[in-house]
Design an enzyme around this catalytic site. Sequence first.
Site, mmCIF file in Angstrom:
data_model
loop_
_atom_site.group_PDB
_atom_site.id
_atom_site.type_symbol
_atom_site.label_atom_id
_atom_site.label_comp_id
_atom_site.label_asym_id
_atom_site.label_seq_id
_atom_site.Cartn_x
_atom_site.Cartn_y
_atom_site.Cartn_z
ATOM 1 N N HIS A 253 0.793 -1.233 0.000
ATOM 2 C CA HIS A 253 0.000 0.000 0.000
ATOM 3 C C HIS A 253 0.825 1.284 0.000
ATOM 4 O O HIS A 253 0.370 2.303 -0.494
ATOM 5 C CB HIS A 253 -1.017 -0.003 1.148
ATOM 6 N N ASP A 254 2.033 1.266 0.512
ATOM 7 C CA ASP A 254 2.865 2.474 0.538
ATOM 8 C C ASP A 254 4.016 2.427 -0.469
ATOM 9 O O ASP A 254 4.836 3.335 -0.510
ATOM 10 C CB ASP A 254 3.457 2.689 1.931
ATOM 11 N N GLU B 17 4.454 5.513 -2.928
ATOM 12 C CA GLU B 17 4.813 6.808 -2.359
ATOM 13 C C GLU B 17 6.115 6.781 -1.570
ATOM 14 O O GLU B 17 6.734 7.829 -1.394
ATOM 15 C CB GLU B 17 3.678 7.377 -1.505
ATOM 16 N N ASP B 18 6.565 5.602 -1.141
ATOM 17 C CA ASP B 18 7.765 5.529 -0.302
ATOM 18 C C ASP B 18 8.983 4.940 -0.998
ATOM 19 O O ASP B 18 10.049 4.849 -0.390
ATOM 20 C CB ASP B 18 7.476 4.691 0.954
#
Length: 127
Positions: free
Chosen positions: A82-83, A86-87
């Site tokens: 899920h991240d 963006e990460d």
Amino acid sequence: MYSSKNVFHSLEFITSLIVVFVKSISGKVLKASLFAAEKHQFQTRSSERKTPYIILPIEVADQVMRVGHVYKEEVLIAALLHDIAEDTEISYEEISSLYGDTVCSYIKELTDKKELSLKERKKAQII
């Protein structure tokens, strides 16, 4: 629980956590877990303990199963990743290529919209 900071931060420890977590889950979910661990391997949580970041996606997938009673492969993979957009340097195109359009669309929905203020992002997460 673990007294040695080196043990807690070791890739072997993280990998063993993932293997225990996914031992009864499909190979695709296991591969996604290992992919997430690799991509987040140098990241830590912002907590005082600086725990390995990969623990968060594992906890999210665990909550999806235990609390939500959802075991659908695409949902669990999206929970684990899920991240990732963006990460890390992973693109949506790469996610789609590796895990399919459905997983990619779930991840897009979960990814913070950086153009929004922090307050607006938090509100969007609740809705």
